[in-house]
Write a protein that holds these residues in place. Structure first.
Motif, PDB file in Angstrom:
ATOM      1  N   ARG A 139       0.832  -1.217   0.000  1.00 47.50           N
ATOM      2  CA  ARG A 139       0.000   0.000   0.000  1.00 47.50           C
ATOM      3  C   ARG A 139       0.857   1.255   0.000  1.00 47.50           C
ATOM      4  O   ARG A 139       0.557   2.229  -0.699  1.00 47.50           O
ATOM      5  N   LEU A 140       1.927   1.253   0.789  1.00 46.46           N
ATOM      6  CA  LEU A 140       2.805   2.416   0.835  1.00 46.46           C
ATOM      7  C   LEU A 140       3.490   2.651  -0.505  1.00 46.46           C
ATOM      8  O   LEU A 140       3.603   3.790  -0.960  1.00 46.46           O
ATOM      9  N   ARG A 141       3.940   1.581  -1.144  1.00 42.41           N
ATOM     10  CA  ARG A 141       4.571   1.725  -2.463  1.00 42.41           C
ATOM     11  C   ARG A 141       3.573   2.269  -3.474  1.00 42.41           C
ATOM     12  O   ARG A 141       3.909   3.119  -4.297  1.00 42.41           O
ATOM     13  N   ARG A 142       2.341   1.767  -3.437  1.00 39.25           N
ATOM     14  CA  ARG A 142       1.307   2.229  -4.364  1.00 39.25           C
ATOM     15  C   ARG A 142       1.016   3.709  -4.132  1.00 39.25           C
ATOM     16  O   ARG A 142       0.897   4.486  -5.086  1.00 39.25           O
ATOM     17  N   ALA A 143       0.911   4.126  -2.879  1.00 36.68           N
ATOM     18  CA  ALA A 143       0.638   5.530  -2.568  1.00 36.68           C
ATOM     19  C   ALA A 143       1.804   6.410  -3.017  1.00 36.68           C
ATOM     20  O   ALA A 143       1.595   7.504  -3.550  1.00 36.68           O
ATOM     21  N   LEU A 144       3.023   5.937  -2.828  1.00 32.32           N
ATOM     22  CA  LEU A 144       4.186   6.708  -3.257  1.00 32.32           C
ATOM     23  C   LEU A 144       4.222   6.839  -4.769  1.00 32.32           C
ATOM     24  O   LEU A 144       4.531   7.913  -5.301  1.00 32.32           O
ATOM     25  N   ARG A 145       3.871   5.770  -5.479  1.00 33.01           N
ATOM     26  CA  ARG A 145       3.821   5.815  -6.941  1.00 33.01           C
ATOM     27  C   ARG A 145       2.791   6.837  -7.411  1.00 33.01           C
ATOM     28  O   ARG A 145       3.038   7.620  -8.327  1.00 33.01           O
ATOM     29  N   ARG A 146       1.599   6.825  -6.779  1.00 34.91           N
ATOM     30  CA  ARG A 146       0.546   7.792  -7.150  1.00 34.91           C
ATOM     31  C   ARG A 146       1.003   9.219  -6.891  1.00 34.91           C
ATOM     32  O   ARG A 146       0.769  10.117  -7.697  1.00 34.91           O
ATOM     33  N   HIS A 147       1.656   9.424  -5.735  1.00 30.45           N
ATOM     34  CA  HIS A 147       2.123  10.764  -5.370  1.00 30.45           C
ATOM     35  C   HIS A 147       3.140  11.276  -6.394  1.00 30.45           C
ATOM     36  O   HIS A 147       3.061  12.424  -6.830  1.00 30.45           O
ATOM     37  N   ARG A 148       4.067  10.414  -6.780  1.00 28.36           N
ATOM     38  CA  ARG A 148       5.071  10.822  -7.773  1.00 28.36           C
ATOM     39  C   ARG A 148       4.432  11.121  -9.120  1.00 28.36           C
ATOM     40  O   ARG A 148       4.826  12.069  -9.808  1.00 28.36           O
ATOM     41  N   ALA A 149       3.437  10.325  -9.512  1.00 29.18           N
ATOM     42  CA  ALA A 149       2.762  10.560 -10.794  1.00 29.18           C
ATOM     43  C   ALA A 149       2.019  11.892 -10.770  1.00 29.18           C
ATOM     44  O   ALA A 149       2.048  12.641 -11.753  1.00 29.18           O
ATOM     45  N   ARG A 150       1.352  12.195  -9.678  1.00 31.28           N
ATOM     46  CA  ARG A 150       0.650  13.481  -9.563  1.00 31.28           C
ATOM     47  C   ARG A 150       1.624  14.647  -9.622  1.00 31.28           C
ATOM     48  O   ARG A 150       1.361  15.666 -10.258  1.00 31.28           O
ATOM     49  N   ARG A 151       2.761  14.489  -8.939  1.00 33.50           N
ATOM     50  CA  ARG A 151       3.748  15.565  -8.927  1.00 33.50           C
ATOM     51  C   ARG A 151       4.307  15.794 -10.335  1.00 33.50           C
ATOM     52  O   ARG A 151       4.459  16.931 -10.772  1.00 33.50           O
TER      53      ARG A 151
END
Length: 101
Positions: free
Chosen positions: A80-92
């Motif tokens: 879950r943490l990796r998925r959230a980090l991936r989403r955050h980077r994509a948004r940025r």
């Protein structure tokens, strides 16, 4: 004509445990069977050195069984943490690309 379940959209993976690494199943089975093996051999047919370990056999079996319970929870949290980090980077990246336009 039968209606089947539509396949997931391209690029999206399911969130089930099927996307776990292949070694997880083997570790889960081992951490389930090892405590049983320790307890059975200690109570019915003690192996050399197991009697000297004494009641530590029960602690060992309990610790390995606790690992059996905690391992999937830990892996799920990491996923879950990796998925959230991936989403955050994509948004940025999307925000930076929008600013550059």
């Amino acid at each position: 004509m039968t209606q089947g379940v539509p396949p997931p959209p391209a690029g999206r993976r399911s969130r089930s445990m099927t996307d776990s690494p292949p070694w997880v199943g083997a570790v889960m089975i081992a951490t389930l069977l090892l405590p049983a093996l320790v307890l059975i051999t200690y109570t019915l047919l003690p192996l050399p050195g197991q009697e000297r370990f004494g009641r530590g056999n029960y602690l060992l079996a309990g610790a390995v069984f606790a690992a059996n319970i905690l391992l999937p929870r830990l892996l799920r949290r990491v996923r879950r943490l990796r998925r959230a980090l991936r989403r955050h980077r994509a948004r940025r990246r999307a925000r930076q690309a929008a600013r550059e336009r």
